[in-house]
Design an enzyme around this catalytic site. Structure first.
Site, PDB file in Angstrom:
ATOM      1  N   CYS A 247       0.908  -1.187   0.139  1.00 52.46           N
ATOM      2  CA  CYS A 247      -0.059   0.015  -0.119  1.00 52.46           C
ATOM      3  C   CYS A 247       0.854   1.359  -0.099  1.00 52.46           C
ATOM      4  O   CYS A 247       1.540   1.686  -1.134  1.00 52.46           O
ATOM      5  CB  CYS A 247      -1.078  -0.050   1.283  1.00 52.46           C
ATOM      6  SG  CYS A 247      -2.309   0.952   1.028  1.00 52.46           S
ATOM      7  N   HIS A 332      -3.850  -5.216   0.001  1.00 55.92           N
ATOM      8  CA  HIS A 332      -3.513  -5.825   1.314  1.00 55.92           C
ATOM      9  C   HIS A 332      -3.581  -7.285   1.342  1.00 55.92           C
ATOM     10  O   HIS A 332      -4.697  -7.863   1.583  1.00 55.92           O
ATOM     11  CB  HIS A 332      -4.575  -5.091   2.592  1.00 55.92           C
ATOM     12  CG  HIS A 332      -4.097  -3.792   2.930  1.00 55.92           C
ATOM     13  ND1 HIS A 332      -3.326  -3.262   3.732  1.00 55.92           N
ATOM     14  CD2 HIS A 332      -4.741  -2.753   2.075  1.00 55.92           C
ATOM     15  CE1 HIS A 332      -3.476  -2.097   3.936  1.00 55.92           C
ATOM     16  NE2 HIS A 332      -4.226  -1.674   2.753  1.00 55.92           N
ATOM     17  N   GLU A 334      -2.558  -9.434   3.771  1.00 54.03           N
ATOM     18  CA  GLU A 334      -2.967  -9.739   4.955  1.00 54.03           C
ATOM     19  C   GLU A 334      -4.280  -9.854   5.281  1.00 54.03           C
ATOM     20  O   GLU A 334      -4.645 -10.476   6.050  1.00 54.03           O
ATOM     21  CB  GLU A 334      -2.179  -8.766   5.975  1.00 54.03           C
ATOM     22  CG  GLU A 334      -2.774  -7.596   6.398  1.00 54.03           C
ATOM     23  CD  GLU A 334      -2.727  -6.404   5.223  1.00 54.03           C
ATOM     24  OE1 GLU A 334      -3.519  -5.458   5.629  1.00 54.03           O
ATOM     25  OE2 GLU A 334      -2.073  -6.408   4.337  1.00 54.03           O
TER      26      GLU A 334
END
Length: 371
Positions: A247, A332, A334
């Site tokens: 990001c 993202h 994650e």
């Protein structure tokens, strides 16, 4: 319930009822299209300085639990919803959204036509907005908004102040915190990495003294050009240590490599953003939250290769350095919240570290033989 108003910089007024904190708030109004994950969104440091509109009509229906936070102290300035659920039902529920927002000093407004509001943001772009009492006239609020200068030090507000260690026996990772989501840290600890988290303004020399195997550049809020010290640090580190950026970290790698970034009209914020890998042809569904993007045209003449693109607007979603062990993604991996299509990128980063170490050993052996 106390009536409140949401007023946009262009003079648009929405009247609803307040919940959460009673304080007035001013920030940049944005929207998130996720159908779930409001707790992770509210606690995502990347929303520092922003008022978030949830396009999903019912928010708070599964309450707040202890496990789904992405930071201890949320930096979001306010939330806007169609309907606020006062009586959540979920086996993990520990408190209501209203009580959590009150405890954290975050104001909310409900009963808003979020579809209309989202269309306005899509048409005119993000703008300043305020959640305030009905006692103030719209004209006075708009005049005040036009005079208000939003803060540009969001990264400083959300980054850790001092370094700290999350010990492990695996690869040694220095994680530069620009507004880190805990999900990123969880992915490294799952892989038994030894992680040292450092502030955003840590110098290249200080990072190198920690002897890391790899460097993680995290997500964060705001304009990447507002942290020039980080750009310089990354520029110095490229070619010395393997780097992975997510990001804001992705945007900073681009700037450090000679590319440029630009502000998007209304950004990408949601859990279902399709991204295509240019090498494999595969499409991934990703979680995203950003208002700035790398300018595709600025990649020409740099040592960066475009690896992934958004299927919604063709914006830059992935980059790879053509010479050094450096890569990044705009989304993202994650996935907190969101799909887990791309969490393998953490494994790819660790493999990049191992291959880089092997290459260094081979080069050192060759040098010894020659001398």
């Amino acid at each position: 319930m106390t009536q409140k108003q949401l007023v946009l910089e262009d003079g648009t007024q929405f009247i609803g009822h307040g919940f959460g904190s009673d304080r007035e708030t001013v920030g940049e109004i944005v929207f998130n299209t996720g159908m779930t994950g409001y707790q992770e969104t509210i606690s995502d440091p990347s929303y520092c300085g922003q008022i978030v509109t949830f396009t999903y009509p019912l928010i708070g229906n599964y309450g707040i639990n202890r496990d789904d936070f992405e930071t201890v102290d949320p930096a979001i300035l306010g939330i806007v919803v169609k309907e606020h659920c006062e009586h959540p039902s979920n086996f993990r529920n520990e408190e209501t959204l209203d009580s959590f927002l009150k405890a954290k000093g975050i104001p909310g407004i409900a009963g808003i036509d979020t579809r209309k509001l989202t269309k306005i943001i899509r048409r005119h772009g993000t703008m300043k907005a305020t959640i305030t009492s009905l006692d103030r006239s719209v004209d006075s609020v708009v005049e005040s908004l036009k005079l208000t200068q939003l803060k540009r030090d969001q990264v400083r507000q959300v980054s850790t102040v001092k370094p700290y260690v999350v010990p492990g026996r695996g690869c040694r990772i220095v994680l530069v915190d620009f507004g880190m989501k805990h999900g990123i840290l969880r992915e490294f600890t799952k892989r038994k990495c030894h992680v040292t988290v450092v502030p955003y303004n840590t110098t290249a020399q200080e990072i190198e003294r920690l002897k890391p195997d790899g460097i993680m550049l995290t997500n964060g809020p705001g304009d990447p050009k507002d942290v020039p010290e980080a750009i310089e640090t990354i520029h110095e580190l490229i070619g010395r240590i393997p780097i992975f950026g997510i990001c804001l970290g992705h945007q900073l790698i681009a700037l450090a490599s000679g590319a440029d970034t630009e502000k998007m009209k209304f950004g990408h914020r949601g859990l279902n953003q399709p991204v295509k890998d240019k090498h494999t042809g595969r499409t991934y569904i990703t979680s995203q939250n950003h208002g700035y993007a790398v300018s595709a045209g600025s990649l020409s003449g740099t040592e960066l290769e475009l690896t992934q693109v958004s299927l919604n607007d063709a914006s830059v979603e992935g980059l790879k350095h053509t010479i050094h062990p450096v890569f990044s993604v705009q989304y993202h991996p994650e996935s907190s919240p969101g799909p887990e299509d791309t969490d393998n990128l953490f494994d790819e980063f660790l493999e990049l570290i191992r291959s880089s170490q092997l290459k260094q050993k081979e080069e050192a052996t060759c040098l010894n033989v020659l001398t």
